[in-house]
Design a protein around this motif. Structure first.
Motif, PDB file in Angstrom:
ATOM      1  N   THR A  55       0.783  -1.030   0.267  1.00 41.35           N
ATOM      2  CA  THR A  55       0.021   0.244   0.027  1.00 41.35           C
ATOM      3  C   THR A  55       0.772   1.305   0.447  1.00 41.35           C
ATOM      4  OG1 THR A  55      -1.599  -1.433   0.885  1.00 41.35           O
ATOM      5  CG2 THR A  55      -1.925   1.269   1.337  1.00 41.35           C
ATOM      6  N   VAL A  56       2.077   1.386   1.055  1.00 42.49           N
ATOM      7  CA  VAL A  56       2.835   2.098   0.947  1.00 42.49           C
ATOM      8  C   VAL A  56       3.533   2.265  -0.718  1.00 42.49           C
ATOM      9  CG1 VAL A  56       4.754   2.902   1.500  1.00 42.49           C
ATOM     10  CG2 VAL A  56       3.387   1.970   3.158  1.00 42.49           C
ATOM     11  N   TRP A  57       4.144   1.851  -1.444  1.00 42.96           N
ATOM     12  CA  TRP A  57       4.282   1.191  -2.586  1.00 42.96           C
ATOM     13  C   TRP A  57       3.493   2.225  -3.752  1.00 42.96           C
ATOM     14  CZ3 TRP A  57       2.377  -1.479  -6.581  1.00 42.96           C
ATOM     15  CH2 TRP A  57       2.915  -1.376  -7.800  1.00 42.96           C
ATOM     16  N   ALA A  58       2.069   1.481  -3.536  1.00 42.30           N
ATOM     17  CA  ALA A  58       0.800   2.153  -4.340  1.00 42.30           C
ATOM     18  C   ALA A  58       0.761   3.805  -4.099  1.00 42.30           C
ATOM     19  CB  ALA A  58      -0.052   1.634  -4.057  1.00 42.30           C
ATOM     20  N   CYS A  59       0.827   3.981  -3.201  1.00 41.66           N
ATOM     21  CA  CYS A  59       0.920   5.539  -2.868  1.00 41.66           C
ATOM     22  C   CYS A  59       1.868   6.124  -3.285  1.00 41.66           C
ATOM     23  CB  CYS A  59       0.962   5.663  -1.018  1.00 41.66           C
ATOM     24  SG  CYS A  59      -0.700   5.200  -0.366  1.00 41.66           S
ATOM     25  N   LEU A  60       3.438   6.042  -2.874  1.00 40.74           N
ATOM     26  CA  LEU A  60       4.052   6.770  -3.354  1.00 40.74           C
ATOM     27  C   LEU A  60       4.143   6.569  -4.857  1.00 40.74           C
ATOM     28  CD1 LEU A  60       7.522   5.395  -1.365  1.00 40.74           C
ATOM     29  CD2 LEU A  60       5.659   7.389  -1.432  1.00 40.74           C
ATOM     30  N   SER A  61       3.922   5.307  -5.426  1.00 39.87           N
ATOM     31  CA  SER A  61       3.929   5.363  -7.511  1.00 39.87           C
ATOM     32  C   SER A  61       2.513   5.564  -7.216  1.00 39.87           C
ATOM     33  CB  SER A  61       3.662   4.041  -7.775  1.00 39.87           C
ATOM     34  OG  SER A  61       5.036   3.213  -6.863  1.00 39.87           O
ATOM     35  N   GLY A  62       2.364   6.439  -6.832  1.00 41.51           N
ATOM     36  CA  GLY A  62       0.631   7.232  -7.469  1.00 41.51           C
ATOM     37  C   GLY A  62       1.303   8.605  -7.087  1.00 41.51           C
ATOM     38  N   LEU A  63       2.331   8.959  -6.448  1.00 41.62           N
ATOM     39  CA  LEU A  63       2.367  10.202  -5.986  1.00 41.62           C
ATOM     40  C   LEU A  63       3.610  10.640  -6.890  1.00 41.62           C
ATOM     41  CD1 LEU A  63       2.647  10.630  -2.169  1.00 41.62           C
ATOM     42  CD2 LEU A  63       1.012  12.110  -3.601  1.00 41.62           C
ATOM     43  N   ALA A  64       4.377   9.905  -7.590  1.00 43.31           N
ATOM     44  CA  ALA A  64       5.130   9.845  -8.517  1.00 43.31           C
ATOM     45  C   ALA A  64       5.109  10.055  -9.820  1.00 43.31           C
ATOM     46  CB  ALA A  64       7.135   8.700  -8.623  1.00 43.31           C
ATOM     47  N   LEU A  65       3.924   9.227 -10.399  1.00 43.92           N
ATOM     48  CA  LEU A  65       3.077   9.658 -11.667  1.00 43.92           C
ATOM     49  C   LEU A  65       2.270  10.199 -11.804  1.00 43.92           C
ATOM     50  CD1 LEU A  65       1.737   5.746 -12.279  1.00 43.92           C
ATOM     51  CD2 LEU A  65       3.627   7.009 -13.319  1.00 43.92           C
ATOM     52  N   GLY A  66       1.683  11.033 -10.728  1.00 40.74           N
ATOM     53  CA  GLY A  66       0.886  11.901 -10.867  1.00 40.74           C
ATOM     54  C   GLY A  66       1.616  13.585 -10.991  1.00 40.74           C
ATOM     55  N   PHE A  67       2.592  13.255  -9.741  1.00 40.63           N
ATOM     56  CA  PHE A  67       3.707  14.511 -10.035  1.00 40.63           C
ATOM     57  C   PHE A  67       5.235  14.583  -9.782  1.00 40.63           C
ATOM     58  CE2 PHE A  67      -0.619  14.545  -6.918  1.00 40.63           C
ATOM     59  CZ  PHE A  67      -0.952  15.636  -7.113  1.00 40.63           C
ATOM     60  N   GLY A  68       5.387  13.609 -10.846  1.00 35.43           N
ATOM     61  CA  GLY A  68       6.169  13.237 -11.234  1.00 35.43           C
ATOM     62  C   GLY A  68       7.915  14.156 -10.585  1.00 35.43           C
ATOM     63  N   ALA A  69       7.798  15.431 -11.279  1.00 26.41           N
ATOM     64  CA  ALA A  69       8.914  16.290 -10.811  1.00 26.41           C
ATOM     65  C   ALA A  69       8.799  17.057  -9.438  1.00 26.41           C
ATOM     66  CB  ALA A  69       8.997  17.103 -11.650  1.00 26.41           C
ATOM     67  N   THR A  70       7.652  16.635  -8.414  1.00 28.17           N
ATOM     68  CA  THR A  70       7.832  17.364  -7.640  1.00 28.17           C
ATOM     69  C   THR A  70       8.350  16.857  -6.820  1.00 28.17           C
ATOM     70  OG1 THR A  70       5.545  19.092  -7.910  1.00 28.17           O
ATOM     71  CG2 THR A  70       5.898  18.203  -5.861  1.00 28.17           C
ATOM     72  N   PHE A  71       7.115  15.575  -6.404  1.00 26.84           N
ATOM     73  CA  PHE A  71       7.778  13.842  -6.460  1.00 26.84           C
ATOM     74  C   PHE A  71       9.520  13.460  -6.073  1.00 26.84           C
ATOM     75  CE2 PHE A  71       9.326   9.368  -6.365  1.00 26.84           C
ATOM     76  CZ  PHE A  71       8.607   8.907  -4.567  1.00 26.84           C
ATOM     77  N   GLN A  72       9.906  13.721  -7.278  1.00 27.99           N
ATOM     78  CA  GLN A  72      11.896  13.968  -7.402  1.00 27.99           C
ATOM     79  C   GLN A  72      12.509  15.140  -6.386  1.00 27.99           C
ATOM     80  OE1 GLN A  72      12.454  13.755 -11.993  1.00 27.99           O
ATOM     81  NE2 GLN A  72      13.621  11.618 -11.562  1.00 27.99           N
ATOM     82  N   LEU A  73      11.916  15.910  -6.626  1.00 25.86           N
ATOM     83  CA  LEU A  73      12.092  17.358  -5.347  1.00 25.86           C
ATOM     84  C   LEU A  73      12.646  16.793  -3.894  1.00 25.86           C
ATOM     85  CD1 LEU A  73      11.310  20.513  -7.531  1.00 25.86           C
ATOM     86  CD2 LEU A  73      13.918  19.510  -6.680  1.00 25.86           C
ATOM     87  N   ALA A  74      11.016  16.311  -4.338  1.00 31.06           N
ATOM     88  CA  ALA A  74      10.575  16.055  -2.127  1.00 31.06           C
ATOM     89  C   ALA A  74      11.577  15.058  -2.094  1.00 31.06           C
ATOM     90  CB  ALA A  74       9.513  15.487  -2.191  1.00 31.06           C
ATOM     91  N   PHE A  75      11.903  13.815  -3.102  1.00 33.70           N
ATOM     92  CA  PHE A  75      12.327  12.578  -2.726  1.00 33.70           C
ATOM     93  C   PHE A  75      14.129  13.225  -2.311  1.00 33.70           C
ATOM     94  CE2 PHE A  75      14.282   8.744  -4.016  1.00 33.70           C
ATOM     95  CZ  PHE A  75      13.697   7.700  -2.725  1.00 33.70           C
ATOM     96  N   ALA A  76      14.121  14.010  -2.921  1.00 30.94           N
ATOM     97  CA  ALA A  76      15.702  14.630  -2.888  1.00 30.94           C
ATOM     98  C   ALA A  76      16.101  14.915  -1.633  1.00 30.94           C
ATOM     99  CB  ALA A  76      16.163  15.550  -3.800  1.00 30.94           C
ATOM    100  N   HIS A  77      15.573  15.726  -1.491  1.00 26.54           N
ATOM    101  CA  HIS A  77      15.335  16.107   0.667  1.00 26.54           C
ATOM    102  C   HIS A  77      14.881  15.320   1.190  1.00 26.54           C
ATOM    103  CE1 HIS A  77      15.448  20.623  -0.666  1.00 26.54           C
ATOM    104  NE2 HIS A  77      14.657  20.083  -1.962  1.00 26.54           N
ATOM    105  N   LEU A  78      14.134  14.390   1.048  1.00 26.29           N
ATOM    106  CA  LEU A  78      13.832  13.144   2.511  1.00 26.29           C
ATOM    107  C   LEU A  78      14.480  11.893   2.705  1.00 26.29           C
ATOM    108  CD1 LEU A  78       9.799  13.563   1.771  1.00 26.29           C
ATOM    109  CD2 LEU A  78      11.142  14.224   3.817  1.00 26.29           C
ATOM    110  N   HIS A  79      15.115  12.655   1.054  1.00 24.88           N
ATOM    111  CA  HIS A  79      16.284  10.877   1.270  1.00 24.88           C
ATOM    112  C   HIS A  79      17.517  10.939   2.565  1.00 24.88           C
ATOM    113  CE1 HIS A  79      19.617  11.663  -0.876  1.00 24.88           C
ATOM    114  NE2 HIS A  79      20.094  11.088  -0.665  1.00 24.88           N
ATOM    115  N   ASN A  80      17.833  11.824   2.503  1.00 19.87           N
ATOM    116  CA  ASN A  80      18.511  12.891   3.669  1.00 19.87           C
ATOM    117  C   ASN A  80      18.195  12.281   5.293  1.00 19.87           C
ATOM    118  OD1 ASN A  80      20.556  13.623   2.055  1.00 19.87           O
ATOM    119  ND2 ASN A  80      19.906  15.513   1.805  1.00 19.87           N
TER     120      ASN A  80
END
Lengths: 123, 332
Positions: free
Chosen positions: B134-159
């Motif tokens: 379910t977590v994976w599906a939510c993340l994938s949905g966000l990645a598909l829907g908001f690709g560039a924003t997701f990448q930015l958020a992920f760049a910050h959050l992965h730290n």
């Protein structure tokens, strides 16, 4: 062999981390004025000289706005008598993109439900 | 003795002499692993914060170029090699394919596909797998829907993900290291509230021309749609947390993970690296690290961007292995 997979994965890597350009400027990256391009929302257009702004933080916040010349992709206007399929459908968007974010969520929920259900049967 | 060990021998001798000199005062700080990790981690977070106040542009420029590749190697070592995940061949191949694809330009939804085999191939209760799916599906949905924003958020959050992963997965080894996540959180909040700005003004650190980059460029890359002041603060928070991220992978996890609790000489560290990776891959890693550092001398900006292109995969690797461990309830 397995030990070579990791370095291979690292060494073969070669792509995508780009600074984000101003809106509609990425389609004109490396192109000249009047070249054909695609806007951020995938409409065909042409690169036109334009003015872009960026924040200059060199004196700290608040930043000052600095203007610079840039090329942006300006969408070609459609022929006046052409109706889009969405307009013909009563203005409702039929784009599959709108459904895309929910699709994996739905599939995963189905899969998760099926897996958990299967486990209960075994127990 | 290998050539590398011969080079490291004098450094080890100097280190041993320094330890003997400091032993009467600092012995207790070094002898116990949990205590050592706690104060080393806290010190590194404080240094990262002070550097963010004094020279954030230099941190953003030099951090990836000097520490980037070593931290990727550490990622692979402590997430894959030492837990033995590379011996689960099918799982490793299925996870590795999307990770490799992200390095070749694939988007975040593809990177997140690495979580699927990790979740489905994990040995654990199906209830946890369902939750992680379910977590994976939510993340994938966000990645598909908001690709560039997701990448930015992920760049910050992965730290932050790295700190959380270290805290949870190696928790039995650093029971007293609460200061590390607390200081990291406090530092981030302080930066987001604007603590750094008067200091940066007083030190004249708003520009660093030799780095080849400016706050403008970093803000456009890391917070392109944020209001200007918030964008600046997000850049500062990123510089700080990236430094903490490197500390976790290069210092704290290696301290926690090794079987022997006492500090290890550098020659022994090298031998352990050879044992984990093998000579040829390790030589390639060292060459890559030096290559990017030398590239940085020639063109710091391009070297940094080159490294960032290389490093795209590792955030998804951390997520995939984190998901696997959460389901299996163990590290190996």
């Amino acid at each position: 062999m397995k030990r070579l997979l990791l370095p291979a994965a690292l060494l073969l890597s070669s792509a995508a981390w780009a600074d984000l350009p101003p809106p509609d400027a990425s389609g004109c990256s490396g192109k000249q004025a009047n070249a054909s391009c695609e806007t951020d929302d995938q409409k065909a257009g042409a690169c036109q000289q334009s003015k872009c702004w960026r924040n200059d933080y060199s004196k700290g916040p608040p930043p000052t706005a600095v203007e610079y010349d840039c090329l942006t992709c300006v969408a070609s206007s459609p022929p006046p008598d052409t109706k889009s399929p969405a307009a013909e459908a009563g203005g409702q968007s039929t784009s599959s993109c709108a459904a895309a974010p929910a699709t994996p969520l739905f599939l995963a929920a189905l899969l998760a439900g099926w897996l958990i259900r299967g486990k209960r049967r075994i127990v | 003795m290998s050539a590398v060990e011969a080079i490291l021998a004098p450094a080890d001798a100097l280190r041993a002499r320094l330890y003997r000199l400091l032993a009467p005062w600092a012995g207790p700080l070094f002898a116990d692993r949990a205590r050592r990790v706690a104060w080393l981690g806290a010190t590194q977070v404080v240094i990262a914060f002070l550097l963010t106040l004094a020279a954030p542009l230099w941190m953003l420029a030099l951090g990836p170029v000097l520490l980037g590749v070593p931290h990727l190697v550490s990622d692979a070592r402590y997430l894959v090699v030492r837990p033995g995940l590379h011996r689960r061949t099918v799982l490793a191949l299925l996870c590795g394919a999307p990770l490799l694809a992200t390095c070749l330009g694939a988007g975040p939804a593809i990177g997140l596909l690495a979580l699927l085999p990790a979740i489905l191939g994990a040995q654990g209760p199906w209830s946890r797998k369902g939750l992680m799916l379910t977590v994976w599906a939510c993340l994938s949905g966000l990645a598909l829907g908001f690709g560039a924003t997701f990448q930015l958020a992920f760049a910050h959050l992965h730290n932050v993900i790295a700190v959380a992963l270290w805290w949870w997965a190696w928790r039995e080894r650093h029971a007293r290291a609460w200061a590390v996540p607390l200081l990291a959180a406090a530092g981030t909040v302080a930066l987001l509230l604007g603590t750094a700005e008067p200091v940066l003004t007083a030190l004249g650190a708003w520009t660093a021309p030799w780095t080849g980059a400016s706050f403008t460029q970093h803000a456009e890359a890391l917070a392109p749609r944020a209001p200007p002041v918030l964008a600046l603060r997000l850049v500062l928070a990123f510089a700080f947390l990236q430094s903490v991220h490197y500390s976790v992978w290069l210092r704290l996890i290696p301290e926690d993970d090794r079987p022997r609790a006492a500090p290890r000489p550098w020659r022994a560290t090298w031998r352990a690296l050879v044992e984990d990776f093998g000579g040829v891959p390790l030589t390639l890693f060292v060459a890559l690290a030096f290559g990017i550092a030398v590239w940085g001398v020639v063109d710091l900006t391009q070297a940094r961007l080159g490294y960032l292109r290389l490093a795209v995969f590792h955030g998804y690797l951390e997520l995939a292995v984190g998901a696997l461990w959460l389901i299996e309830g163990r590290r190996s």
